[in-house]
Scaffold this motif. Structure first.
Motif, short mmCIF file in Angstrom:
data_model
loop_
_atom_site.label_atom_id
_atom_site.label_comp_id
_atom_site.label_asym_id
_atom_site.label_seq_id
_atom_site.Cartn_x
_atom_site.Cartn_y
_atom_site.Cartn_z
N ASN A 9 129.89 12.04 -92.27
CA ASN A 9 129.16 11.80 -93.53
C ASN A 9 128.18 12.92 -93.87
N SER A 10 128.67 14.11 -93.94
CA SER A 10 127.76 15.23 -94.15
C SER A 10 128.39 16.35 -94.98
N ARG A 11 127.56 17.36 -95.23
CA ARG A 11 127.98 18.53 -95.99
C ARG A 11 129.16 19.28 -95.37
N SER A 12 129.43 19.07 -94.11
CA SER A 12 130.53 19.84 -93.51
C SER A 12 131.87 19.39 -94.10
N GLN A 32 128.61 12.73 -84.12
CA GLN A 32 128.25 11.50 -84.83
C GLN A 32 126.75 11.43 -85.03
N ARG A 33 126.32 11.01 -86.21
CA ARG A 33 124.90 10.82 -86.48
C ARG A 33 124.36 9.66 -85.64
N ASP A 34 123.09 9.75 -85.26
CA ASP A 34 122.45 8.61 -84.61
C ASP A 34 122.40 7.48 -85.65
N MET A 38 119.90 8.59 -88.24
CA MET A 38 120.89 9.34 -89.03
C MET A 38 120.87 10.85 -88.72
N LEU A 39 120.11 11.25 -87.70
CA LEU A 39 120.04 12.67 -87.35
C LEU A 39 121.28 13.08 -86.54
N ALA A 40 121.49 14.39 -86.49
CA ALA A 40 122.62 14.92 -85.71
C ALA A 40 122.30 14.81 -84.22
N PRO A 41 123.33 14.69 -83.37
CA PRO A 41 123.06 14.63 -81.93
C PRO A 41 122.54 15.98 -81.42
N GLY A 51 120.67 23.02 -85.10
CA GLY A 51 121.38 21.76 -84.84
C GLY A 51 121.81 21.02 -86.08
N LYS A 52 122.09 21.75 -87.17
CA LYS A 52 122.54 21.12 -88.43
C LYS A 52 124.02 21.38 -88.63
N SER A 53 124.62 20.59 -89.46
CA SER A 53 126.02 20.77 -89.79
C SER A 53 126.12 21.05 -91.29
N PRO A 54 127.00 21.93 -91.73
CA PRO A 54 128.06 22.56 -90.97
C PRO A 54 127.63 23.81 -90.23
N VAL A 55 128.35 24.04 -89.15
CA VAL A 55 128.35 25.33 -88.44
C VAL A 55 129.81 25.60 -88.12
N ALA A 64 126.21 29.53 -89.76
CA ALA A 64 125.61 28.28 -90.26
C ALA A 64 125.31 28.46 -91.74
N GLU A 65 124.87 27.37 -92.36
CA GLU A 65 124.46 27.32 -93.77
C GLU A 65 125.71 27.30 -94.66
N SER A 66 125.92 26.18 -95.35
CA SER A 66 127.20 26.05 -96.07
C SER A 66 127.51 27.19 -97.03
N GLY A 67 126.49 27.66 -97.79
CA GLY A 67 126.76 28.75 -98.73
C GLY A 67 127.25 30.00 -98.01
N ALA A 101 123.30 25.04 -105.61
CA ALA A 101 123.66 23.74 -105.01
C ALA A 101 122.71 23.37 -103.88
N GLU A 102 122.49 24.31 -102.96
CA GLU A 102 121.61 24.01 -101.81
C GLU A 102 120.16 24.39 -102.08
N GLY A 103 119.95 25.40 -102.95
CA GLY A 103 118.59 25.89 -103.16
C GLY A 103 117.78 25.05 -104.14
N1 LIG Z 1 121.26 23.92 -96.29
C1 LIG Z 1 121.99 23.55 -95.09
C2 LIG Z 1 121.65 22.10 -94.77
C3 LIG Z 1 122.23 21.63 -93.47
C4 LIG Z 1 121.88 20.16 -93.23
O1 LIG Z 1 120.73 19.72 -93.40
N2 LIG Z 1 122.87 19.37 -92.79
C5 LIG Z 1 122.67 17.97 -92.55
C6 LIG Z 1 123.97 17.23 -92.84
S1 LIG Z 1 124.28 16.90 -94.50
C7 LIG Z 1 122.36 17.69 -91.10
O2 LIG Z 1 122.84 18.39 -90.23
N3 LIG Z 1 121.63 16.60 -90.86
C8 LIG Z 1 121.37 16.09 -89.56
C9 LIG Z 1 120.00 16.41 -89.03
O3 LIG Z 1 119.16 16.90 -89.80
O4 LIG Z 1 119.78 16.15 -87.85
C10 LIG Z 1 123.48 23.74 -95.37
O5 LIG Z 1 123.90 23.68 -96.52
O6 LIG Z 1 124.24 24.01 -94.42
#
Ligand SMILES: N[C@@H](CCC(=O)N[C@@H](CS)C(=O)NCC(=O)O)C(=O)O
Length: 223
Positions: A9-12, A32-34, A38-41, A51-55, A64-67, A101-103
């Motif tokens: 359920n994320s931007r990835s 999987q999110r907690d 709802m944070l990433a593991p 530790g964010k997705s997508p990577v 990293a960073e979707s853009g 979109a992200e900014g």
């Molecule tokens: N601007 C970053 C944002 C990345 C981001 O915040 N991803 C969220 C998922 S939608 C995430 O990893 N959330 C889980 C967390 O913060 O632990 C991108 O576009 O890649």
């Protein structure tokens, strides 16, 4: 091999969709999110310090960073697909939406998510009215007017061209999909903005979008 470190359920989801549009081979490493926070593991931090997705990883590269991931994949493997030719007005619009979109848009929707949650959060009874009043006031005076201004702007832009960058579908439309989908669940985007709703219908009908959901698993945006 391209590996997508994919959080549910994320931007990835966007990156899986882009890879399907480009018809590239890739592997998904799922996280999987907690269920409470709802944070990433934490193991996602072993891939990238934030530790964010997508990577993604591609050979020795970690991106990293979707853009940035979109630019990398389209530039390295696109062979001219999904981006307008250089030095055109469409290319300028493409770059603008890729960053916007992200900014600009997504931070508004994140604020809405945080303040909606604050309003619903369990807390001692004496703190509740204060927290709720604070959340409602911030949303009404700042967050919601900003979201509405952005959605009005986007509705008008899609009245000028079929897709965000111009007449052709590009990776900028993929990048714009996530905040617009999020806006339907928490930003008040509905049939009162028909161009944006038609955009979402068109992208959801694309075979590559459906394939990415099939491969990535259930995709439900957070409220
Ligand atoms: N601007 C970053 C944002 C990345 C981001 O915040 N991803 C969220 C998922 S939608 C995430 O990893 N959330 C889980 C967390 O913060 O632990 C991108 O576009 O890649």
């Amino acid at each position: 091999m391209i590996v997508v470190h994919h959080l549910n359920n994320s931007r990835s989801q966007r990156i899986l969709w882009l890879l399907e549009e480009l018809d590239l081979a890739y592997e998904i490493r799922p996280y999987q999110r907690d269920p409470h926070t709802m944070l990433a593991p934490p193991d996602l931090r072993a891939v990238h310090p934030l530790g964010k997705s997508p990577v993604i990883t591609d050979g020795d590269l970690t991106i990293a960073e979707s853009g940035a991931i979109v630019e990398y994949l389209v530039g390295r493997y696109g062979n001219g697909r999904l981006e307008p030719p250089a030095n055109t007005l469409e290319k300028l619009r493409y770059t603008y939406w890729l960053h916007y979109a992200e900014g600009s848009l997504q931070p508004q929707l994140l604020l809405k998510l945080i303040f909606d949650r604050l309003e619903r959060a369990p807390m001692p009874f004496f703190a509740r009215p204060i927290a709720r009043a604070l959340a409602r006031k911030t949303k009404a005076s700042f967050i919601e007017p900003n979201i509405n201004r952005n959605l009005d702007y986007l509705e008008a832009e899609l009245g000028k061209t079929a897709w965000f960058a111009g007449p052709d579908f590009t990776a900028a439309d993929i990048q714009m999909s996530f905040p617009l989908e999020a806006a339907t669940v928490r930003g008040g985007l509905n049939a009162s903005r028909p161009k944006l709703m038609a955009f979402l219908e068109r992208i959801h009908a694309r075979p590559a979008y459906k394939k990415a959901i099939e491969r990535g698993g259930k995709y439900e945006l957070l409220k």
